[in-house]
Structure formats: structure tokens, C-alpha cells
Design a protein around this motif. Structure first.
Motif, short mmCIF file in Angstrom:
data_model
loop_
_atom_site.label_atom_id
_atom_site.label_comp_id
_atom_site.label_asym_id
_atom_site.label_seq_id
_atom_site.Cartn_x
_atom_site.Cartn_y
_atom_site.Cartn_z
N ALA A 1 13.37 7.53 0.76
CA ALA A 1 13.02 8.43 1.86
C ALA A 1 11.84 9.33 1.47
O ALA A 1 11.66 9.67 0.30
N ILE A 2 11.07 9.72 2.45
CA ILE A 2 9.95 10.63 2.22
C ILE A 2 10.52 12.03 2.03
O ILE A 2 11.32 12.49 2.85
N PRO A 3 10.13 12.73 0.96
CA PRO A 3 10.67 14.07 0.70
C PRO A 3 10.32 15.06 1.81
O PRO A 3 9.27 14.95 2.46
N ALA A 4 11.16 16.05 2.00
CA ALA A 4 10.97 17.05 3.05
C ALA A 4 9.66 17.81 2.85
O ALA A 4 8.95 18.10 3.82
N LYS A 5 9.31 18.12 1.63
CA LYS A 5 8.08 18.85 1.36
C LYS A 5 6.86 18.05 1.80
O LYS A 5 5.92 18.59 2.37
N ILE B 1 0.84 -1.20 0.00
CA ILE B 1 0.00 0.00 0.00
C ILE B 1 0.87 1.25 0.00
O ILE B 1 0.60 2.21 -0.72
N LEU B 2 1.93 1.24 0.79
CA LEU B 2 2.80 2.41 0.89
C LEU B 2 3.65 2.61 -0.36
O LEU B 2 4.08 3.72 -0.65
N LYS B 3 3.89 1.55 -1.10
CA LYS B 3 4.65 1.68 -2.35
C LYS B 3 3.87 2.49 -3.38
O LYS B 3 4.45 3.08 -4.27
N ARG B 4 2.55 2.52 -3.25
CA ARG B 4 1.70 3.22 -4.21
C ARG B 4 1.41 4.66 -3.80
O ARG B 4 0.57 5.32 -4.40
N ARG B 5 2.11 5.19 -2.79
CA ARG B 5 1.78 6.53 -2.31
C ARG B 5 2.07 7.61 -3.35
O ARG B 5 1.44 8.66 -3.35
N LYS B 6 2.99 7.36 -4.27
CA LYS B 6 3.27 8.37 -5.31
C LYS B 6 2.13 8.45 -6.32
O LYS B 6 1.98 9.45 -7.01
N VAL B 7 1.32 7.41 -6.41
CA VAL B 7 0.20 7.38 -7.34
C VAL B 7 -1.11 7.72 -6.63
O VAL B 7 -1.90 8.53 -7.10
N ASP B 8 -1.33 7.11 -5.46
CA ASP B 8 -2.61 7.22 -4.77
C ASP B 8 -2.59 8.13 -3.56
O ASP B 8 -3.64 8.43 -3.00
N SER C 1 12.21 25.89 3.24
CA SER C 1 13.63 26.19 3.01
C SER C 1 14.42 26.30 4.31
O SER C 1 15.60 25.97 4.35
N LYS C 2 13.75 26.72 5.39
CA LYS C 2 14.42 26.85 6.68
C LYS C 2 14.66 25.51 7.37
O LYS C 2 15.65 25.35 8.08
N ILE C 3 13.76 24.55 7.17
CA ILE C 3 13.88 23.27 7.90
C ILE C 3 14.26 22.09 7.01
O ILE C 3 14.44 20.98 7.52
N LYS C 4 14.39 22.33 5.73
CA LYS C 4 14.63 21.23 4.79
C LYS C 4 15.85 20.38 5.16
O LYS C 4 15.79 19.15 5.15
N ASN C 5 16.96 21.01 5.49
CA ASN C 5 18.18 20.25 5.82
C ASN C 5 18.02 19.41 7.08
O ASN C 5 18.65 18.36 7.21
N ASP C 6 17.18 19.87 8.00
CA ASP C 6 17.00 19.15 9.26
C ASP C 6 16.08 17.93 9.13
O ASP C 6 16.20 16.99 9.91
N ILE C 7 15.17 17.95 8.16
CA ILE C 7 14.21 16.85 8.06
C ILE C 7 14.44 15.93 6.87
O ILE C 7 13.72 14.96 6.68
N THR C 8 15.46 16.22 6.08
CA THR C 8 15.76 15.40 4.90
C THR C 8 16.58 14.18 5.31
O THR C 8 17.53 14.29 6.08
N LYS C 9 16.20 13.02 4.78
CA LYS C 9 16.95 11.78 5.00
C LYS C 9 17.42 11.25 3.66
O LYS C 9 16.90 11.61 2.62
N GLN C 10 18.40 10.36 3.70
CA GLN C 10 18.94 9.78 2.48
C GLN C 10 18.12 8.57 2.03
O GLN C 10 17.60 7.84 2.86
#
Length: 92
Positions: free
Chosen positions: A80-84, A24-31, A64-73
Motif C-alpha cells: 500500500a502507498i503510505p499515508a504520508k 515502473i511503479l515497483k521502482r517508486r521507492k528508488v526513483d 496525524s489528523k487524516i492518517k487513519n482515514d487514508i491508510t490501507k493495508q
């Protein structure tokens, strides 16, 4: 001599098969709501404001202020889930 077992046999001999990311989570980009609703909201500023309680300009400044803190590889096992998307879920 090795014998290759199919997936059904491997599941019964080893127990329940573990998965890293559910189907189900693999389809999050579509659904998923972020990819279906939030991208549409960017075109309608008034609806964006009602949904996130801030305008898209403020959203992007905060991102833009928190992006570096919440971004994972990304890893070989999962993306990884995008920061946005993380910020959108947090605000909602």
C-alpha cells in the motif's frame, strides 16, 4: 503427465499476461519524487514551504489528523502507498 511451459509459451497460449503492479511503479521507492525530493525538502524548511505551501509542522499535524482515514493495508499482491506519500501527492 504435465508439461511445464516457460513464460513465453504461457503468454502466447493464454494471451497477454496480466500484472498487478507495473515494473515502473515497483521502482517508486528508488526513483519516485516522494522518496528523492520530499525527503530532501524536510531538511530545508523554506523549500518545503514553497513546495507544499505549508511548513513541515503543519504538514505533520494534518497528516496525524487524516492518517487513519487514508491508510490501507498491505496485501500479498502489492504494498500500500503510505499515508504520508498520499498526502504529499494530494497537496502537490
Amino acid at each position: 503427465m504435465t508439461i511445464a511451459l516457460d513464460e513465453e509459451e504461457q503468454e502466447t497460449t493464454k494471451g497477454k499476461k496480466r500484472i498487478w503492479v507495473h515494473e515502473i511503479l515497483k521502482r517508486r521507492k528508488v526513483d519516485g519524487a516522494f522518496y528523492t525530493l520530499c525527503t530532501t525538502l524536510e531538511d530545508h524548511e523554506e523549500k518545503f514551504f514553497i513546495y507544499f505551501r505549508m511548513c513541515s509542522y503543519q504538514f505533520n499535524i494534518l497528516l496525524s489528523k487524516i492518517k487513519n482515514d487514508i491508510t490501507k493495508q498491505n496485501t500479498h499482491f502489492r504494498e500500500a502507498i503510505p499515508a504520508k506519500q498520499k498526502l504529499a501527492v494530494c497537496l502537490r
